[in-house]
Design an enzyme around this catalytic site. Structure first.
Site, PDB file in Angstrom:
ATOM      1  N   GLY A 170      53.736 -12.458  46.714  1.00 45.91           N
ATOM      2  CA  GLY A 170      52.823 -11.816  47.376  1.00 45.91           C
ATOM      3  C   GLY A 170      53.616 -10.032  47.639  1.00 45.91           C
ATOM      4  N   GLY A 404      21.610   3.598  29.178  1.00 43.16           N
ATOM      5  CA  GLY A 404      22.414   3.546  30.701  1.00 43.16           C
ATOM      6  C   GLY A 404      23.683   4.392  30.913  1.00 43.16           C
TER       7      GLY A 404
HETATM    8  C1  HXC Z   1      67.002 -13.749  50.022  1.00 40.03           C
HETATM    9  C2  HXC Z   1      67.229 -13.110  47.897  1.00 40.03           C
HETATM   10  C3  HXC Z   1      66.046 -13.164  47.552  1.00 40.03           C
HETATM   11  C4  HXC Z   1      65.101 -13.438  48.612  1.00 40.03           C
HETATM   12  C5  HXC Z   1      67.168 -12.384  45.959  1.00 40.03           C
HETATM   13  N1  HXC Z   1      68.182 -12.650  46.923  1.00 40.03           N
HETATM   14  N2  HXC Z   1      65.921 -12.819  46.497  1.00 40.03           N
HETATM   15  N3  HXC Z   1      67.797 -13.277  49.217  1.00 40.03           N
HETATM   16  N4  HXC Z   1      65.812 -13.850  49.832  1.00 40.03           N
HETATM   17  N5  HXC Z   1      63.694 -13.376  48.351  1.00 40.03           N
HETATM   18  C6  HXC Z   1      69.504 -12.569  46.730  1.00 40.03           C
HETATM   19  C7  HXC Z   1      70.062 -13.642  45.869  1.00 40.03           C
HETATM   20  O1  HXC Z   1      70.376 -14.585  46.824  1.00 40.03           O
HETATM   21  C8  HXC Z   1      71.478 -12.851  45.352  1.00 40.03           C
HETATM   22  O2  HXC Z   1      72.248 -13.146  46.562  1.00 40.03           O
HETATM   23  C9  HXC Z   1      71.066 -11.391  45.176  1.00 40.03           C
HETATM   24  O3  HXC Z   1      69.729 -11.243  46.098  1.00 40.03           O
HETATM   25  C10 HXC Z   1      70.524 -10.996  43.772  1.00 40.03           C
HETATM   26  O4  HXC Z   1      69.751 -12.239  43.318  1.00 40.03           O
HETATM   27  P1  HXC Z   1      69.790 -12.704  41.832  1.00 40.03           P
HETATM   28  O5  HXC Z   1      69.101 -14.072  41.891  1.00 40.03           O
HETATM   29  O6  HXC Z   1      71.500 -12.953  41.811  1.00 40.03           O
HETATM   30  O7  HXC Z   1      69.576 -11.463  40.873  1.00 40.03           O
HETATM   31  P2  HXC Z   1      68.707 -11.970  39.388  1.00 40.03           P
HETATM   32  O8  HXC Z   1      69.301 -13.050  38.666  1.00 40.03           O
HETATM   33  O9  HXC Z   1      68.715 -10.475  38.900  1.00 40.03           O
HETATM   34  O10 HXC Z   1      67.231 -12.312  39.962  1.00 40.03           O
HETATM   35  C11 HXC Z   1      66.330 -11.360  40.680  1.00 40.03           C
HETATM   36  C12 HXC Z   1      65.081 -12.230  41.083  1.00 40.03           C
HETATM   37  C13 HXC Z   1      65.714 -13.535  41.859  1.00 40.03           C
HETATM   38  C14 HXC Z   1      64.461 -12.536  39.906  1.00 40.03           C
HETATM   39  C15 HXC Z   1      64.196 -11.461  42.051  1.00 40.03           C
HETATM   40  O11 HXC Z   1      66.553 -13.254  42.830  1.00 40.03           O
HETATM   41  C16 HXC Z   1      64.566 -14.403  42.514  1.00 40.03           C
HETATM   42  O12 HXC Z   1      64.039 -14.975  41.778  1.00 40.03           O
HETATM   43  N6  HXC Z   1      64.393 -14.056  43.704  1.00 40.03           N
HETATM   44  C17 HXC Z   1      63.293 -14.768  44.611  1.00 40.03           C
HETATM   45  C18 HXC Z   1      61.989 -14.188  44.312  1.00 40.03           C
HETATM   46  C19 HXC Z   1      60.869 -14.898  44.897  1.00 40.03           C
HETATM   47  O13 HXC Z   1      60.201 -15.705  44.739  1.00 40.03           O
HETATM   48  N7  HXC Z   1      60.740 -14.221  46.306  1.00 40.03           N
HETATM   49  C20 HXC Z   1      59.671 -14.456  47.168  1.00 40.03           C
HETATM   50  C21 HXC Z   1      58.402 -14.216  46.729  1.00 40.03           C
HETATM   51  S1  HXC Z   1      57.083 -14.472  47.720  1.00 40.03           S
HETATM   52  P3  HXC Z   1      73.938 -13.064  46.351  1.00 40.03           P
HETATM   53  O14 HXC Z   1      74.477 -13.000  47.713  1.00 40.03           O
HETATM   54  O15 HXC Z   1      74.276 -14.137  45.357  1.00 40.03           O
HETATM   55  O16 HXC Z   1      74.383 -11.743  45.691  1.00 40.03           O
HETATM   56  C22 HXC Z   1      57.237 -13.204  48.626  1.00 40.03           C
HETATM   57  C23 HXC Z   1      55.993 -13.417  49.628  1.00 40.03           C
HETATM   58  C24 HXC Z   1      55.760 -12.018  50.177  1.00 40.03           C
HETATM   59  O17 HXC Z   1      57.668 -12.249  48.476  1.00 40.03           O
HETATM   60  C25 HXC Z   1      54.359 -12.409  50.917  1.00 40.03           C
HETATM   61  C26 HXC Z   1      53.098 -11.272  50.878  1.00 40.03           C
HETATM   62  C27 HXC Z   1      51.811 -11.645  51.209  1.00 40.03           C
END
Ligand code: HXC
Length: 514
Positions: A170, A404
């Site tokens: 989101g 148009g």
């Molecule tokens: C907490 C998070 C995080 C999150 C990443 N990190 N995303 N911590 N909440 N959403 C942390 C990881 O735990 C990690 O911590 C550090 O950030 C780096 O992440 P990595 O995964 O090691 O990096 P990378 O391999 O580059 O991958 C990046 C990424 C992946 C693709 C963004 O982290 C990921 O898929 N994150 C989740 C994405 C997601 O689904 N988010 C929620 C979306 S829904 P450490 O301590 O290990 O360094 C949303 C709702 C919004 O956002 C609603 C609005 C309507």
């Protein structure tokens, strides 16, 4: 100051330590600048004021993951860009993946509120894993607060988003609610559901780049308007865009005096439109010969290339340019180009930017594909945007202006202020081939040599019907002009329309076609 000052220095030291050499190396190894480097590069040197640098994270622990960092993973504040005030925030991927917790969100909404109150642009530098998982619903509420302010600020102050890393889930909707999206090539991506979910649900293998990389969003989905090869160039791009924009909807865009004469005669324009009406040319050559010093800042140049839009100056005044591109799909209007044009016009109207239309359009693109995908409701967006716009609107018909599309492309009937036509203009209900096929069906069927007769009738139609003089005599266009004088003609009309004032009927909102 003694102890009090020592404490102040101690806090500064802690902040510095948070950003040690390792911090920089981590981001650089990913091919990205750090959040701090980006925001400092965006603002004029020494002008950036950071808000809430020491604010701690809200806390909260899930699966042993605790939130803890000064500033909560986002750098926010204000300063000057090209000498003009602006607000910005820059998410820090090095701190919990730039994820958005409650404090992180509150810092963002603080600068959004200040920007709205003071009438200055907001620039979001996004590099984030989205909602911070360990803070649960508080982080979702944080996004909701940001989205609400994006909508309130829409049309009041310019809002620019730069995707410089992940933007997932989101979280993509804040950028989508802003006016422009920039992306860094190869290091940024945006999607609502990522490759893992795509694999689970659809059993499709796709990379982040294929699903939502800069190339996809700038050329296929139309989500992003600008792509730059790296973070540093992207930031320069934002700065360049800002030179064309006013700070808010009450100001006019920045006037910049230059030495390009407003009465410059450009003889080359006489030969740009080919004799053969089916031959293409690049409308950007026309634009460059007309505008100040040939400088045209194109918006969304890789998307819906059959319509060219962008900013330039004429006599120092900023103008928004909308131009059919005969080089691509003969300049016909389809769904993507209608939406692209409508959105551009809406922005220009909100921010007091006059619109100049260069027209050479054979019509809307026919076919089941377009009809089934909704060319009716999408084409209506362009019609609606032009008609609703109250900024000065000037048209130059270069060649084709049929059916148009004649009406939609800022005709006087829908509120265009002034229309010029070049002698090469062909204005009619439809193009010669279609018209002769319908009007002279019987004669063609009875002819000994139908092809020769058709050629003759098409030439006659062009001569007698599809020319600019009928529209000129009826007042549907204001002047047939020598193409060489296009620049000075536009400038004069721009000057006289400077004080244009029209009022629209009172209403809560119009029901924009969607
Ligand atoms: C907490 C998070 C995080 C999150 C990443 N990190 N995303 N911590 N909440 N959403 C942390 C990881 O735990 C990690 O911590 C550090 O950030 C780096 O992440 P990595 O995964 O090691 O990096 P990378 O391999 O580059 O991958 C990046 C990424 C992946 C693709 C963004 O982290 C990921 O898929 N994150 C989740 C994405 C997601 O689904 N988010 C929620 C979306 S829904 P450490 O301590 O290990 O360094 C949303 C709702 C919004 O956002 C609603 C609005 C309507």
């Amino acid at each position: 100051m003694g102890i009090a000052f020592d404490k102040y220095l101690e806090r500064q030291k802690q902040l510095e330590e948070q950003y040690g050499a390792e911090y920089y190396a981590k981001q650089h190894n990913r091919g990205k600048l750090t959040a701090r480097e980006r925001i400092l590069m965006l603002f004029d040197e020494g002008s950036f004021e950071e808000v809430d640098a020491f604010i701690p994270s809200a806390g909260g622990t899930t699966f042993g993951k605790t939130t803890k960092a000064f500033g909560d993973g986002v750098i926010a504040g204000f300063g000057t860009i090209n000498g003009r005030q602006a607000y910005a925030y820059s998410q820090d991927f090095n701190v919990m993946g730039g994820s958005l917790g409650a404090v992180h969100a509150a810092k963002i909404t603080k600068v959004q509120d200040m920007a709205l109150k003071t009438g200055h642009p907001v620039i979001a530098l996004i590099d984030s894993g989205g909602a911070r998982i360990q803070e649960g619903v508080a982080s979702l509420n944080g996004y909701a607060n940001i989205f609400r302010r994006n909508v309130l600020a829409s049309g009041v102050v310019p809002q620019i988003s730069a995707i410089m890393g992940p933007a997932a889930g989101g979280a993509v909707y804040s950028p989508a609610l802003t006016d422009f999206i920039f992306m860094s090539e190869g290091t940024s991506y945006m999607f609502v559901t990522g490759p893992d979910v795509v694999k689970q649900v659809l059993n499709e293998d796709v990379t982040t780049e294929q699903l939502g990389g800069a190339k996809v969003h700038s050329s296929k989905s139309g989500v992003a308007q600008f792509v730059y090869q790296d973070d540093a160039n992207l930031i320069l791009g934002i700065k360049r865009l800002l030179t064309y924009l006013p700070s808010n909807n009450i100001e006019n865009p920045p006037f910049v005096q230059n030495d390009d004469p407003t009465d410059r005669v450009e003889v080359a324009l006489r030969d740009i439109v080919p004799e053969d009406p089916d031959k293409p040319y690049d409308v950007r050559d026309v634009i460059r010969l007309v505008v100040d010093k040939g400088r045209f800042f194109e918006v969304a140049e890789n998307f819906a290339q059959n319509l060219v839009v962008g900013y330039a100056r004429i006599g120092g005044y900023v103008v928004g340019i909308v131009a059919n591109q005969p080089k691509v799909m003969a300049g016909s209007l389809d769904i993507d180009s209608s939406v692209k044009g409508a959105r551009f016009i809406n922005f220009c109207n909100a921010f007091n930017i006059p619109i100049i239309t260069f027209e050479d359009v054979p019509g809307f693109l026919p076919g089941t594909d377009q009809e089934h995908q909704g060319i009716i409701r999408n084409g209506a967006k362009l019609l609606y945007a032009y008609t609703r716009a109250t900024v000065p609107k000037i048209t130059v018909i270069l060649r084709k202006s049929y059916g148009g599309a004649y009406i939609v492309m800022n005709s006087k009937g829908i509120g265009g202020d002034y229309s010029f036509a070049w002698p090469t203009a062909e204005i009619a209900v439809m193009g010669p081939d279609g018209a002769i096929a319908i009007l002279c069906r019987k004669e063609l069927a009875a002819a000994e040599d139908p092809a020769a007769l058709k050629k003759e009738l098409v030439a006659k139609y062009r001569e007698e019907v599809a020319n600019p003089y009928i529209a000129d005599e009826k007042g549907f266009i204001d002047e047939v002009i020598d193409p060489a004088q296009t620049r000075s003609k536009i400038y004069r009309v721009l000057k006289t329309l400077d004080n244009k004032s029209v009022s629209m009927p009172r209403r809560k909102n119009g029901n924009t076609p969607l």
